[in-house]
Design a protein around this motif. Structure first.
Motif, PDB file in Angstrom:
ATOM      1  N   VAL A  17      -8.131  -6.000   8.163  1.00 51.24           N
ATOM      2  CA  VAL A  17      -9.563  -5.760   7.956  1.00 51.24           C
ATOM      3  C   VAL A  17      -9.943  -5.453   6.514  1.00 51.24           C
ATOM      4  CG1 VAL A  17      -9.869  -4.922  10.318  1.00 51.24           C
ATOM      5  CG2 VAL A  17      -9.360  -3.281   8.501  1.00 51.24           C
ATOM      6  N   ASP A  18      -9.006  -5.346   5.614  1.00 48.31           N
ATOM      7  CA  ASP A  18      -9.300  -4.865   4.262  1.00 48.31           C
ATOM      8  C   ASP A  18      -9.809  -6.006   3.384  1.00 48.31           C
ATOM      9  OD1 ASP A  18      -9.098  -3.964   1.535  1.00 48.31           O
ATOM     10  OD2 ASP A  18      -7.801  -2.346   2.254  1.00 48.31           O
ATOM     11  N   LEU A  52      -7.591   3.457   1.342  1.00 51.42           N
ATOM     12  CA  LEU A  52      -6.604   4.209   2.114  1.00 51.42           C
ATOM     13  C   LEU A  52      -5.903   3.359   3.176  1.00 51.42           C
ATOM     14  CD1 LEU A  52      -8.632   7.519   2.694  1.00 51.42           C
ATOM     15  CD2 LEU A  52      -7.062   6.941   0.823  1.00 51.42           C
ATOM     16  N   SER A  53      -5.990   2.051   3.071  1.00 52.47           N
ATOM     17  CA  SER A  53      -5.396   1.191   4.094  1.00 52.47           C
ATOM     18  C   SER A  53      -3.908   1.471   4.268  1.00 52.47           C
ATOM     19  CB  SER A  53      -5.583  -0.282   3.735  1.00 52.47           C
ATOM     20  OG  SER A  53      -6.889  -0.712   4.027  1.00 52.47           O
ATOM     21  N   GLU A  54      -3.490   1.507   5.544  1.00 56.20           N
ATOM     22  CA  GLU A  54      -2.074   1.647   5.859  1.00 56.20           C
ATOM     23  C   GLU A  54      -1.549   0.280   6.303  1.00 56.20           C
ATOM     24  OE1 GLU A  54      -1.660   1.564   9.683  1.00 56.20           O
ATOM     25  OE2 GLU A  54      -3.584   0.775   9.003  1.00 56.20           O
ATOM     26  N   THR A  85       0.832  -1.199   0.000  1.00 55.79           N
ATOM     27  CA  THR A  85       0.000   0.000   0.000  1.00 55.79           C
ATOM     28  C   THR A  85       0.866   1.249   0.000  1.00 55.79           C
ATOM     29  OG1 THR A  85      -1.642   1.308   1.241  1.00 55.79           O
ATOM     30  CG2 THR A  85      -0.223  -0.156   2.529  1.00 55.79           C
ATOM     31  N   LYS A  86       0.437   2.241  -0.756  1.00 56.18           N
ATOM     32  CA  LYS A  86       1.162   3.511  -0.816  1.00 56.18           C
ATOM     33  C   LYS A  86       1.181   4.218   0.534  1.00 56.18           C
ATOM     34  CE  LYS A  86       0.153   4.575  -5.680  1.00 56.18           C
ATOM     35  NZ  LYS A  86      -0.525   5.552  -6.584  1.00 56.18           N
ATOM     36  N   TYR A  87       0.252   3.859   1.403  1.00 53.64           N
ATOM     37  CA  TYR A  87       0.103   4.565   2.672  1.00 53.64           C
ATOM     38  C   TYR A  87       0.777   3.820   3.828  1.00 53.64           C
ATOM     39  CZ  TYR A  87      -3.273   6.946  -0.226  1.00 53.64           C
ATOM     40  OH  TYR A  87      -3.871   7.637  -1.260  1.00 53.64           O
ATOM     41  N   ASP A  88       1.671   2.913   3.487  1.00 50.90           N
ATOM     42  CA  ASP A  88       2.391   2.159   4.519  1.00 50.90           C
ATOM     43  C   ASP A  88       3.342   3.092   5.264  1.00 50.90           C
ATOM     44  OD1 ASP A  88       3.892   0.257   6.009  1.00 50.90           O
ATOM     45  OD2 ASP A  88       3.470  -1.258   4.484  1.00 50.90           O
TER      46      ASP A  88
END
Length: 293
Positions: free
Chosen positions: A266-267, A257-259, A225-228
């Protein structure tokens, strides 16, 4: 003002003291472990009487991340896979003495030995020749040690890594500050070697990635994910080599938006992509709508 090395040491002692204070006795810890296993069985996984079907002939072993455990990390994904007909199992690994619940902190090579023994147990119980592995964070990287150095490639068909730290992490540059705090790196290595092993450039990761990221006979599927905010840069989780698929979650669903934590826990878009990786012959496109699938 206290020197930084004293601050770091004090914080380490405080954390370890707190852990020891909260830790159960050996007997109580054994009861806790049994309760966690029972909880997983109640949710439909870690059922060692499960026999793989013709549709899903390989058992799935879930490998938690750092600070995770065999139950809490998988309360979303494990039932999702069970409901789709897989035999699903999960293990605890990397336990430290007197630190309950929060695992994945021991040396990565020793954790890989625990995975080796657990996969053998699952294969013996299910009668399957191979298993598939799905891991989150360290749980997506550590199995590669098992595959490369402990003979795991002969027992594993597919490794799915969810936000894995395959080439280590800089924690947004924080690890690059360690040399400026004398003793900090040694403290981490001494008390939480599993964390030290995951720092970009560690001896463990240098050994793991020398000579190539993959081994023959295993399929690899990485979801990042880009939001890691933990595995940084996020593309450091990607692998190079044959039979590798690298996926950026936001390329599947730009609205996701998952980090680092939510991508593995949960995704449901990720869950769908994991199912696709485990059963590519029956795969359907992973999109934003997969959340309701």
């Amino acid at each position: 003002m206290l020197p930084w090395k004293h601050v770091v040491r004090a914080l380490s002692v405080l954390l370890l003291t707190a852990a020891a204070t909260l830790a159960p006795t050996a007997a109580a810890q054994a009861d806790t472990d049994k309760a966690e296993t029972a909880s997983a069985t109640d949710h439909g996984w870690n059922d060692f009487s499960c026999k793989p079907s013709a549709a899903h002939p390989r058992p799935v072993v879930l490998v938690h991340g750092t600070f995770g455990n065999a139950v809490d990390n998988w309360l979303g994904l494990a039932p999702y896979l069970v409901n789709r007909g897989y035999c699903v199992f999960s293990l605890d690994y990397g336990q430290l003495p007197n630190v309950p619940f929060f695992h994945g902190l021991g040396p990565v090579d020793k954790s890989a030995e625990q995975l080796d023994a657990y996969v053998d147990r699952v294969l013996a119980a299910t009668g399957a020749a191979e298993a598939d592995l799905v891991g989150h964070s360290q749980g997506g990287m550590m199995p590669r040690y098992y595959l490369k150095f402990l003979g795991g490639a002969a027992k594993v068909n597919t490794l799915v890594g969810i936000a894995p730290d395959n080439h280590g992490t800089t924690l947004n540059g924080l690890t690059q500050l360690l040399p400026y705090f004398p003793g900090a790196k040694d403290l981490i290595s001494e008390h939480t070697p599993g964390l030290a092993d995951q720092i970009a450039g560690s001896a463990l990761l240098t050994k793991l990635n020398a000579g190539g990221d993959t081994v023959p006979g295993v399929r690899y599927h990485v979801i990042a994910t880009k939001y890691d905010e933990v595995v940084t840069p996020y593309r450091s989780g990607f692998l190079s080599g044959p039979n590798v698929t690298n996926v950026v979650l936001q390329d599947l669903c730009a609205l996701d938006l998952s980090e680092h934590v939510t991508i593995g826990t949960v995704d449901r878009i990720v869950f769908h992509e994991v199912d696709n990786a485990l059963d590519p012959a029956q795969a359907t496109p992973t999109t934003c709508l997969s959340v309701i699938g």
